[in-house]
Design a protein around this motif. Structure first.
Motif, mmCIF file in Angstrom:
data_model
loop_
_atom_site.group_PDB
_atom_site.id
_atom_site.type_symbol
_atom_site.label_atom_id
_atom_site.label_comp_id
_atom_site.label_asym_id
_atom_site.label_seq_id
_atom_site.Cartn_x
_atom_site.Cartn_y
_atom_site.Cartn_z
ATOM 1 N N ILE A 149 -20.791 -26.000 -56.717
ATOM 2 C CA ILE A 149 -21.191 -26.529 -55.567
ATOM 3 C C ILE A 149 -21.386 -27.194 -54.744
ATOM 4 C CG2 ILE A 149 -24.100 -27.330 -55.738
ATOM 5 C CD1 ILE A 149 -24.444 -25.711 -59.247
ATOM 6 N N ASP A 150 -21.402 -27.392 -53.581
ATOM 7 C CA ASP A 150 -21.338 -27.823 -52.819
ATOM 8 C C ASP A 150 -22.628 -28.899 -52.816
ATOM 9 O OD1 ASP A 150 -21.767 -29.961 -50.219
ATOM 10 O OD2 ASP A 150 -20.566 -27.937 -49.299
ATOM 11 N N ALA A 151 -22.284 -30.615 -53.091
ATOM 12 C CA ALA A 151 -23.707 -30.911 -53.111
ATOM 13 C C ALA A 151 -24.513 -31.258 -51.957
ATOM 14 C CB ALA A 151 -23.387 -32.120 -53.823
ATOM 15 N N ARG A 152 -23.886 -31.180 -50.799
ATOM 16 C CA ARG A 152 -24.510 -31.466 -49.622
ATOM 17 C C ARG A 152 -25.458 -30.317 -49.405
ATOM 18 N NH1 ARG A 152 -21.475 -36.014 -46.901
ATOM 19 N NH2 ARG A 152 -18.952 -35.681 -47.666
ATOM 20 N N ARG A 153 -24.810 -29.431 -48.906
ATOM 21 C CA ARG A 153 -25.103 -27.942 -48.583
ATOM 22 C C ARG A 153 -26.023 -27.626 -49.803
ATOM 23 N NH1 ARG A 153 -20.854 -24.786 -45.860
ATOM 24 N NH2 ARG A 153 -19.406 -25.865 -47.755
ATOM 25 N N LYS A 154 -25.751 -27.998 -50.686
ATOM 26 C CA LYS A 154 -26.468 -27.027 -52.448
ATOM 27 C C LYS A 154 -26.410 -24.974 -51.705
ATOM 28 C CE LYS A 154 -29.047 -31.437 -53.116
ATOM 29 N NZ LYS A 154 -27.719 -31.747 -52.832
ATOM 30 N N ILE A 155 -25.137 -25.193 -52.082
ATOM 31 C CA ILE A 155 -24.554 -23.628 -51.837
ATOM 32 C C ILE A 155 -23.228 -23.600 -53.022
ATOM 33 C CG2 ILE A 155 -24.649 -23.452 -49.914
ATOM 34 C CD1 ILE A 155 -22.236 -23.380 -48.834
ATOM 35 N N ARG A 156 -23.242 -22.277 -53.614
ATOM 36 C CA ARG A 156 -21.803 -22.528 -54.188
ATOM 37 C C ARG A 156 -20.839 -22.184 -53.531
ATOM 38 N NH1 ARG A 156 -23.834 -18.057 -59.337
ATOM 39 N NH2 ARG A 156 -25.545 -18.780 -60.315
ATOM 40 N N LEU A 157 -19.455 -22.234 -54.112
ATOM 41 C CA LEU A 157 -18.396 -22.206 -53.439
ATOM 42 C C LEU A 157 -17.284 -21.682 -54.488
ATOM 43 C CD1 LEU A 157 -17.560 -25.903 -52.372
ATOM 44 C CD2 LEU A 157 -18.638 -24.044 -50.714
ATOM 45 N N GLY A 158 -16.863 -20.333 -54.148
ATOM 46 C CA GLY A 158 -16.344 -19.500 -54.814
ATOM 47 C C GLY A 158 -14.685 -19.734 -55.745
ATOM 48 N N GLU A 159 -13.771 -19.401 -55.931
ATOM 49 C CA GLU A 159 -12.827 -20.374 -56.594
ATOM 50 C C GLU A 159 -11.396 -20.283 -54.958
ATOM 51 O OE1 GLU A 159 -11.532 -17.571 -59.831
ATOM 52 O OE2 GLU A 159 -9.659 -16.933 -58.635
ATOM 53 N N ASP A 160 -11.971 -19.129 -54.483
ATOM 54 C CA ASP A 160 -11.338 -19.835 -53.133
ATOM 55 C C ASP A 160 -11.857 -20.590 -51.829
ATOM 56 O OD1 ASP A 160 -9.246 -17.726 -54.413
ATOM 57 O OD2 ASP A 160 -10.386 -16.121 -53.427
ATOM 58 N N TYR A 161 -12.021 -21.033 -52.565
ATOM 59 C CA TYR A 161 -13.255 -22.463 -51.147
ATOM 60 C C TYR A 161 -11.793 -23.242 -51.084
ATOM 61 C CZ TYR A 161 -15.034 -26.023 -49.446
ATOM 62 O OH TYR A 161 -15.988 -27.210 -48.078
ATOM 63 N N VAL A 162 -11.402 -23.614 -49.543
ATOM 64 C CA VAL A 162 -10.537 -24.776 -49.722
ATOM 65 C C VAL A 162 -11.305 -25.859 -48.923
ATOM 66 C CG1 VAL A 162 -8.456 -25.230 -48.079
ATOM 67 C CG2 VAL A 162 -8.697 -22.976 -48.894
ATOM 68 N N LEU A 163 -10.938 -27.441 -50.485
ATOM 69 C CA LEU A 163 -11.477 -28.383 -50.166
ATOM 70 C C LEU A 163 -11.178 -28.939 -48.307
ATOM 71 C CD1 LEU A 163 -11.082 -29.688 -53.501
ATOM 72 C CD2 LEU A 163 -12.939 -29.317 -52.274
ATOM 73 N N LYS A 164 -12.600 -29.623 -48.083
ATOM 74 C CA LYS A 164 -12.235 -30.617 -47.005
ATOM 75 C C LYS A 164 -12.582 -32.014 -47.426
ATOM 76 C CE LYS A 164 -16.207 -28.701 -44.528
ATOM 77 N NZ LYS A 164 -16.523 -27.539 -45.272
ATOM 78 N N ASP A 165 -12.102 -32.411 -46.087
ATOM 79 C CA ASP A 165 -12.467 -34.346 -46.019
ATOM 80 C C ASP A 165 -14.103 -34.656 -47.311
ATOM 81 O OD1 ASP A 165 -11.368 -36.762 -47.191
ATOM 82 O OD2 ASP A 165 -11.684 -37.003 -44.312
ATOM 83 N N ASP A 166 -13.889 -35.349 -47.648
ATOM 84 C CA ASP A 166 -15.226 -35.751 -48.668
ATOM 85 C C ASP A 166 -15.901 -34.977 -48.798
ATOM 86 O OD1 ASP A 166 -14.374 -38.877 -48.048
ATOM 87 O OD2 ASP A 166 -15.288 -38.608 -45.599
ATOM 88 N N ASP A 167 -15.476 -33.449 -49.152
ATOM 89 C CA ASP A 167 -15.757 -33.128 -50.472
ATOM 90 C C ASP A 167 -16.706 -33.836 -51.112
ATOM 91 O OD1 ASP A 167 -16.750 -30.648 -48.079
ATOM 92 O OD2 ASP A 167 -14.917 -29.336 -49.682
ATOM 93 N N VAL A 168 -17.943 -33.316 -51.640
ATOM 94 C CA VAL A 168 -18.721 -33.525 -52.527
ATOM 95 C C VAL A 168 -19.277 -32.601 -53.368
ATOM 96 C CG1 VAL A 168 -20.730 -34.999 -54.177
ATOM 97 C CG2 VAL A 168 -20.080 -35.732 -51.587
ATOM 98 N N VAL A 169 -18.279 -32.386 -54.787
ATOM 99 C CA VAL A 169 -18.777 -30.691 -55.902
ATOM 100 C C VAL A 169 -18.842 -30.923 -56.916
ATOM 101 C CG1 VAL A 169 -17.173 -29.594 -53.403
ATOM 102 C CG2 VAL A 169 -16.118 -31.269 -55.864
ATOM 103 N N SER A 170 -19.714 -30.054 -57.715
ATOM 104 C CA SER A 170 -19.895 -30.183 -58.355
ATOM 105 C C SER A 170 -19.516 -28.860 -59.112
ATOM 106 C CB SER A 170 -21.242 -29.540 -59.250
ATOM 107 O OG SER A 170 -21.883 -30.190 -60.231
ATOM 108 N N ILE A 171 -18.435 -28.951 -60.486
ATOM 109 C CA ILE A 171 -17.681 -27.472 -61.297
ATOM 110 C C ILE A 171 -18.548 -26.756 -62.147
ATOM 111 C CG2 ILE A 171 -15.675 -26.896 -62.001
ATOM 112 C CD1 ILE A 171 -15.307 -27.766 -59.024
ATOM 113 N N VAL A 172 -18.822 -25.720 -61.743
ATOM 114 C CA VAL A 172 -19.806 -24.861 -62.978
ATOM 115 C C VAL A 172 -18.633 -23.995 -63.889
ATOM 116 C CG1 VAL A 172 -21.596 -23.552 -63.747
ATOM 117 C CG2 VAL A 172 -21.304 -25.435 -61.744
ATOM 118 N N ALA A 173 -18.708 -24.587 -64.813
ATOM 119 C CA ALA A 173 -17.501 -23.567 -66.083
ATOM 120 C C ALA A 173 -18.344 -23.301 -67.258
ATOM 121 C CB ALA A 173 -16.229 -24.124 -66.380
ATOM 122 N N VAL A 174 -17.924 -21.972 -67.549
ATOM 123 C CA VAL A 174 -18.417 -21.234 -69.136
ATOM 124 C C VAL A 174 -18.450 -22.453 -69.917
ATOM 125 C CG1 VAL A 174 -18.045 -19.989 -70.668
ATOM 126 C CG2 VAL A 174 -17.166 -19.293 -68.679
ATOM 127 N N GLY A 175 -20.289 -22.301 -70.665
ATOM 128 C CA GLY A 175 -20.188 -23.724 -71.718
ATOM 129 C C GLY A 175 -20.811 -24.860 -70.558
#
Ligand code: GDP
Ligand code: MG
Length: 403
Positions: A373-399
């Protein structure tokens, strides 16, 4: 965190150890950071970068870094290398040991005396701006000749395979694997130099050309034009620029004076600042006040800063092309499990995708990766999403799925 080792190299007396002391005197040190000095010549310095806390409108409490006045100070590893003298590639002055130590680094800061007042061996000499150019070329040359020697011996010993581009890459990767030079870098170099597929046709020039190309790809170098407080330094810097180099003017000694004064509580100064404030003028001895005023006049006012922080930032953010990414557990509160706001900042190579990033935090997070989850835009990011400088992300995994 993806760590890269940055080495300080150069001939004797250019100020490597002074620069190392300045960089590793951590006036912003993290209270319980596990190490400051790793080995006698390996330590921790800090990058300085604008923190995302301000733009996100939060007050953070960092864990793996420090935030001071809206700037993140991010720990990175540095190594102070022994001085190198001409003939090092033939073993002069501990040359081979030095050159193999250099090879452990992922990038090099080549310190030169911008005032040009040292001869080739590092002894005091009459100022000559040409000395700075000679210094730059000589270090590159020593390294290239040493590496060419390794390539030559490795190639001679290589088992005979059917000549092909592929077997050239295989052999070179094998030969260079102990020098922190990866297969990808070898492939790029072979592509550029395009040597014959048959080793027997390689000349000394082919080896040198390969060594030079591999060095430029795998061991990028930044030139630190030190001692800018000295007479003749401006001329030296100008000459280097005219010759097509991009030196960062610094005064290691001025930075060390400032950090020591800050550590002693005499001044308010953070690495990278363009000025300092004397905290309690009455506690300063005359000598100290004079030294500080000299730093202000000769370095800060004239050059804008001591250059030391810019130098380290340049190595990571421009040369090694690293970006910063803030992982959080809770994308709304921007916290970790314990409630720390923006706890960590990671240095990652440009081009990394978010699933690889998950793997840096924990292999489980990568293996069980669902989305981020992109914490700024509150949108989902798929696994191929290429990170940008100063991204704030939350990883959601099984479990670890969010409700
Ligand atoms: N004027 C001036 N002298 C410096 C500076 N940095 C280092 N030095 C001096 O240069 C000499 C050699 O420094 P050192 O760090 O031991 O060099 P190294 O042999 O490359 O490790 C010492 O006398 C330092 O005080 C600087 O920025 N300005
Ligand atoms: Mg030294």
């Amino acid at each position: 965190m993806v760590t890269r080792l940055v080495g300080l190299s150069g001939k004797p007396n250019v100020g490597k150890s002074t620069l190392y002391s300045a960089l590793t005197l951590n006036i912003v040190k993290i209270a319980d950071y596990p190490f400051t000095t790793l080995t006698p010549n390996k330590g921790v310095g800090y990058l300085r970068k604008k923190c995302v806390c301000k733009s996100l409108g939060v007050v953070d409490n960092p864990v793996n870094s420090r935030c001071v006045n809206g700037f993140r100070f991010i720990p990175v590893e540095l190594v102070d290398l022994p001085g190198i003298v001409p003939g090092a590639h033939e073993g002069r002055g501990l040359g081979n040991q030095f050159l193999s130590e250099i090879s452990m680094a992922d990038a090099l800061i080549h310190v030169v005396d911008a005032s040009g007042s040292l001869d080739a061996e590092g002894r005091p000499a009459d100022p000559d701006p040409e000395n700075t150019l000679r210094d730059i070329r000589f270090l590159e040359d020593e390294y290239d000749r040493w590496l060419a020697g390794i390539i030559e011996r490795g190639v001679q010993k290589a088992p005979r395979a059917r000549p092909s581009r592929r077997s050239v890459e295989d052999v070179l990767s094998q030969v260079l694997s102990g020098l922190a030079i990866g297969r990808g870098d070898v492939e790029k170099a072979v592509e550029r130099v395009n040597p014959p597929d048959e080793f027997s046709k390689w000349s000394r020039e082919t080896m040198i050309e390969l060594a030079r190309t591999i060095r430029m790809i795998a061991k990028p170098m930044v030139i630190a034009a030190n001692k800018i407080d000295k007479k003749g330094a401006e001329e030296g810097v100008r000459r280097m620029r005219e010759a097509g180099y991009d030196p960062i003017p610094i005064s290691a000694e001025a930075e060390l004076v400032l950090r020591r004064a800050a550590e002693a509580g005499l001044v308010e100064y953070f690495p990278g600042d363009n000025d300092f404030k004397i905290v309690r003028p009455e506690t300063l001895r005359e000598k100290q006040r004079e030294a500080l005023e000299m730093v202000r006049e000769k370095v800060l006012k004239h050059w804008g800063s001591t250059g030391v922080q810019e130098l380290l930032n340049m190595v990571y953010f421009r040369v090694l092309k690293m970006i910063t990414v803030y992982p959080v557990e809770d994308p709304n509160k921007l916290t970790d499990k314990k409630g720390n706001v923006l706890p960590d900042v990671y240095l990652v190579p440009m081009g990394m995708n978010v699933k690889e990033f998950a793997g840096l935090i924990h292999s489980d997070l990568m293996n069980n990766f669902l989305y981020a989850i992109d914490a700024r835009r509150k949108i989902r990011l798929g696994e191929d999403y290429v990170l940008k400088d100063d991204d704030v992300v939350s990883i959601v995994a099984v479990g670890r799925q969010k409700s």
